[in-house]
Motif scaffolding. Structure first.
Motif, PDB file in Angstrom:
ATOM      1  N   GLY A   1       0.786  -1.228   0.000  1.00 16.64           N
ATOM      2  CA  GLY A   1       0.000   0.000   0.000  1.00 16.64           C
ATOM      3  C   GLY A   1       0.819   1.279   0.000  1.00 16.64           C
ATOM      4  O   GLY A   1       0.259   2.371   0.014  1.00 16.64           O
ATOM      5  N   LEU A   2       2.145   1.164  -0.020  1.00 18.88           N
ATOM      6  CA  LEU A   2       2.978   2.361   0.035  1.00 18.88           C
ATOM      7  C   LEU A   2       2.740   3.275  -1.162  1.00 18.88           C
ATOM      8  O   LEU A   2       2.616   4.487  -1.004  1.00 18.88           O
ATOM      9  N   ALA A   3       2.657   2.719  -2.348  1.00 19.06           N
ATOM     10  CA  ALA A   3       2.451   3.541  -3.544  1.00 19.06           C
ATOM     11  C   ALA A   3       1.157   4.353  -3.427  1.00 19.06           C
ATOM     12  O   ALA A   3       1.113   5.524  -3.786  1.00 19.06           O
ATOM     13  N   ARG A   4       0.122   3.730  -2.903  1.00 24.98           N
ATOM     14  CA  ARG A   4      -1.161   4.434  -2.761  1.00 24.98           C
ATOM     15  C   ARG A   4      -1.048   5.554  -1.725  1.00 24.98           C
ATOM     16  O   ARG A   4      -1.599   6.627  -1.886  1.00 24.98           O
ATOM     17  N   ARG A   5      -0.304   5.306  -0.645  1.00 22.44           N
ATOM     18  CA  ARG A   5      -0.134   6.350   0.385  1.00 22.44           C
ATOM     19  C   ARG A   5       0.674   7.521  -0.149  1.00 22.44           C
ATOM     20  O   ARG A   5       0.419   8.661   0.184  1.00 22.44           O
ATOM     21  N   VAL A   6       1.662   7.234  -0.994  1.00 22.53           N
ATOM     22  CA  VAL A   6       2.510   8.305  -1.544  1.00 22.53           C
ATOM     23  C   VAL A   6       1.800   9.052  -2.663  1.00 22.53           C
ATOM     24  O   VAL A   6       1.787  10.280  -2.701  1.00 22.53           O
ATOM     25  N   LEU A   7       1.191   8.313  -3.593  1.00 22.97           N
ATOM     26  CA  LEU A   7       0.582   8.930  -4.773  1.00 22.97           C
ATOM     27  C   LEU A   7      -0.849   9.389  -4.550  1.00 22.97           C
ATOM     28  O   LEU A   7      -1.355  10.216  -5.300  1.00 22.97           O
ATOM     29  N   GLY A   8      -1.505   8.842  -3.536  1.00 25.85           N
ATOM     30  CA  GLY A   8      -2.882   9.221  -3.259  1.00 25.85           C
ATOM     31  C   GLY A   8      -3.870   8.229  -3.849  1.00 25.85           C
ATOM     32  O   GLY A   8      -3.580   7.531  -4.821  1.00 25.85           O
ATOM     33  N   GLU A   9      -5.022   8.189  -3.226  1.00 20.24           N
ATOM     34  CA  GLU A   9      -6.088   7.287  -3.670  1.00 20.24           C
ATOM     35  C   GLU A   9      -6.563   7.692  -5.071  1.00 20.24           C
ATOM     36  O   GLU A   9      -6.739   8.867  -5.362  1.00 20.24           O
ATOM     37  N   ASN A  10      -6.719   6.716  -5.954  1.00 18.23           N
ATOM     38  CA  ASN A  10      -7.224   6.937  -7.313  1.00 18.23           C
ATOM     39  C   ASN A  10      -6.355   7.914  -8.116  1.00 18.23           C
ATOM     40  O   ASN A  10      -6.852   8.728  -8.896  1.00 18.23           O
ATOM     41  N   SER A  11      -5.038   7.828  -7.921  1.00 13.48           N
ATOM     42  CA  SER A  11      -4.110   8.714  -8.627  1.00 13.48           C
ATOM     43  C   SER A  11      -4.078   8.391 -10.123  1.00 13.48           C
ATOM     44  O   SER A  11      -4.573   7.354 -10.566  1.00 13.48           O
ATOM     45  N   LEU A  12      -3.487   9.274 -10.888  1.00 15.66           N
ATOM     46  CA  LEU A  12      -3.331   9.058 -12.321  1.00 15.66           C
ATOM     47  C   LEU A  12      -2.548   7.775 -12.586  1.00 15.66           C
ATOM     48  O   LEU A  12      -2.890   7.001 -13.485  1.00 15.66           O
ATOM     49  N   VAL A  13      -1.509   7.530 -11.789  1.00 18.13           N
ATOM     50  CA  VAL A  13      -0.708   6.312 -11.964  1.00 18.13           C
ATOM     51  C   VAL A  13      -1.561   5.077 -11.691  1.00 18.13           C
ATOM     52  O   VAL A  13      -1.512   4.097 -12.432  1.00 18.13           O
ATOM     53  N   GLU A  14      -2.369   5.125 -10.633  1.00 15.05           N
ATOM     54  CA  GLU A  14      -3.234   3.984 -10.316  1.00 15.05           C
ATOM     55  C   GLU A  14      -4.229   3.724 -11.440  1.00 15.05           C
ATOM     56  O   GLU A  14      -4.451   2.585 -11.844  1.00 15.05           O
ATOM     57  N   ARG A  15      -4.808   4.770 -11.977  1.00 19.70           N
ATOM     58  CA  ARG A  15      -5.769   4.591 -13.080  1.00 19.70           C
ATOM     59  C   ARG A  15      -5.080   4.056 -14.324  1.00 19.70           C
ATOM     60  O   ARG A  15      -5.637   3.244 -15.047  1.00 19.70           O
ATOM     61  N   ALA A  16      -3.850   4.505 -14.593  1.00 20.23           N
ATOM     62  CA  ALA A  16      -3.127   4.054 -15.784  1.00 20.23           C
ATOM     63  C   ALA A  16      -2.723   2.583 -15.680  1.00 20.23           C
ATOM     64  O   ALA A  16      -2.801   1.838 -16.655  1.00 20.23           O
TER      65      ALA A  16
END
Length: 74
Positions: free
Chosen positions: A12-27
Motif C-alpha cells: 500500500g505504500l504507492a497508494r499512500r505516496v501517490l494518493g487514492e485513485n491517482s493518475l498512476v493507479e488509473r493508468a
C-alpha cells in the motif's frame, strides 16, 4: 549479492505516496498493487534542512533501487 536481506516496500505504500485513485493507479489498473513489488533497495538517503531555530525547513528522501532482472526467455 552481499547476503543482506532484501527490503521490500510495505504493502500500500504507492497508494499512500501517490494518493487514492491517482493518475498512476488509473493508468496501471490492476497492476498498480504490484508497483515496485520486485524493486530492491540499494540505499536510502535522507536530508533534513534546519533553520536558525533548529526547525525543519525541508526534508528530502531519495531511494536508489534496482529493478527486477528481465525474465529469461530460454
Amino acid at each position: 549479492m552481499n547476503g543482506s536481506p532484501v527490503r521490500r516496500p510495505p504493502a500500500g505504500l504507492a497508494r499512500r505516496v501517490l494518493g487514492e485513485n491517482s493518475l498512476v493507479e488509473r493508468a496501471l489498473g490492476a497492476g498498480f498493487d504490484r508497483l515496485n513489488e520486485a524493486l530492491r533497495t540499494l540505499s536510502i538517503r535522507e536530508v533534513i534542512t534546519l533553520d536558525a531555530r533548529r526547525q525543519i525547513t525541508s526534508l528530502s528522501i531519495q531511494q536508489l533501487g534496482r529493478p527486477p532482472a528481465p525474465a529469461s526467455t530460454a
